[in-house]
Design a protein around this motif. Structure first.
Motif, PDB file in Angstrom:
ATOM      1  N   GLY A  30       0.833  -1.315  -0.111  1.00  0.00           N
ATOM      2  CA  GLY A  30       0.018   0.243  -0.041  1.00  0.00           C
ATOM      3  C   GLY A  30       0.796   1.255   0.089  1.00  0.00           C
ATOM      4  N   PRO A  31       0.163   2.410  -0.071  1.00  0.00           N
ATOM      5  CA  PRO A  31       0.995   3.635   0.023  1.00  0.00           C
ATOM      6  C   PRO A  31       1.487   3.937   1.227  1.00  0.00           C
ATOM      7  N   ILE A  32       2.636   4.874   1.174  1.00  0.00           N
ATOM      8  CA  ILE A  32       3.077   5.547   2.360  1.00  0.00           C
ATOM      9  C   ILE A  32       2.633   7.144   2.301  1.00  0.00           C
ATOM     10  N   ASP A  47      13.785  10.508   0.127  1.00  0.00           N
ATOM     11  CA  ASP A  47      14.333  10.222   1.261  1.00  0.00           C
ATOM     12  C   ASP A  47      13.608   9.634   2.570  1.00  0.00           C
ATOM     13  N   THR A  48      12.711  10.648   2.902  1.00  0.00           N
ATOM     14  CA  THR A  48      11.731  10.661   3.843  1.00  0.00           C
ATOM     15  C   THR A  48      10.928   9.359   3.536  1.00  0.00           C
ATOM     16  N   ALA A  49      10.277   8.957   2.309  1.00  0.00           N
ATOM     17  CA  ALA A  49       9.585   7.862   1.938  1.00  0.00           C
ATOM     18  C   ALA A  49      10.518   6.501   2.244  1.00  0.00           C
ATOM     19  N   LEU A  50      11.676   6.762   1.828  1.00  0.00           N
ATOM     20  CA  LEU A  50      12.638   5.396   2.092  1.00  0.00           C
ATOM     21  C   LEU A  50      12.820   5.233   3.515  1.00  0.00           C
ATOM     22  N   ALA A  54      11.410   1.789   5.282  1.00  0.00           N
ATOM     23  CA  ALA A  54      12.227   0.895   6.236  1.00  0.00           C
ATOM     24  C   ALA A  54      11.795   0.740   7.634  1.00  0.00           C
ATOM     25  N   ARG A  55      11.574   1.842   8.123  1.00  0.00           N
ATOM     26  CA  ARG A  55      11.083   2.005   9.449  1.00  0.00           C
ATOM     27  C   ARG A  55       9.865   1.078   9.845  1.00  0.00           C
ATOM     28  N   PRO A  60       8.923  -5.429  -0.728  1.00  0.00           N
ATOM     29  CA  PRO A  60      10.719  -5.869  -0.778  1.00  0.00           C
ATOM     30  C   PRO A  60      11.282  -4.937  -0.163  1.00  0.00           C
ATOM     31  N   VAL A  61      12.674  -5.320   0.093  1.00  0.00           N
ATOM     32  CA  VAL A  61      13.412  -4.468   0.851  1.00  0.00           C
ATOM     33  C   VAL A  61      14.092  -3.641  -0.381  1.00  0.00           C
ATOM     34  N   LEU A  62      14.395  -2.262  -0.075  1.00  0.00           N
ATOM     35  CA  LEU A  62      14.476  -1.458  -0.887  1.00  0.00           C
ATOM     36  C   LEU A  62      15.953  -0.622  -1.075  1.00  0.00           C
TER      37      LEU A  62
END
Length: 141
Positions: A30-32, A47-50, A54-55, A60-62
């Motif tokens: 789903g979306p962030i 950067d904030t989205a990545l 991850a948090r 999949p791990v990006l």
């Protein structure tokens, strides 16, 4: 009463240039969604989205290297957004984060790696898949 008026005033000023954006990551469930300043750069939003991705422990791990990703706006077209533009300058709030295609490397006859263009296993587009899937073969009997 004085405290209430100060809070209301500062909230009103902060709300003018802030946007709730939604970033869909290809392959994710789903979306962030998060709030950003309209003047914030696209690279900073990526950067904030990545980091948020991850948090949350999404798959999949990006990874966290912003240079390996591009941000698209599905409504505006197929061009990737420039990382140095302000996110609010597009007038859009829904975006798509994709990993940049990486060229494949093959080992040549002399043992040195040769960079090859990106290849596809399938025919390439959803239209061709659709036509192949629904290809009606009419028999005479």
């Amino acid at each position: 009463m004085l405290m209430y008026n100060k809070q209301k005033k500062t909230q009103g000023q902060a709300g003018k240039n802030r946007l709730l954006i939604s970033i869909t990551v290809i392959g994710s469930a789903g979306p962030i969604r998060f709030v950003v300043n309209a003047e914030e750069l696209v690279a900073s939003v990526m950067d904030t989205a990545l980091k948020s991705y991850a948090r949350e422990g999404r798959l999949p791990v990006l990874g966290s290297n912003v240079n390996e990703f591009v941000l698209y706006c599905p409504i505006a077209g197929t061009e990737a957004l420039s990382p140095v533009e302000a996110i609010g300058s597009f007038g859009i709030r829904n975006f798509m984060l994709c990993k940049k295609p990486q060229p494949m490397e093959e080992v040549g006859g002399d043992g040195k790696p040769v960079t090859v263009g990106i290849t596809r296993k399938n025919s390439g587009s959803w239209k061709s898949w659709f036509n192949k899937s629904f290809n009606l073969k009419v028999s005479t009997h």
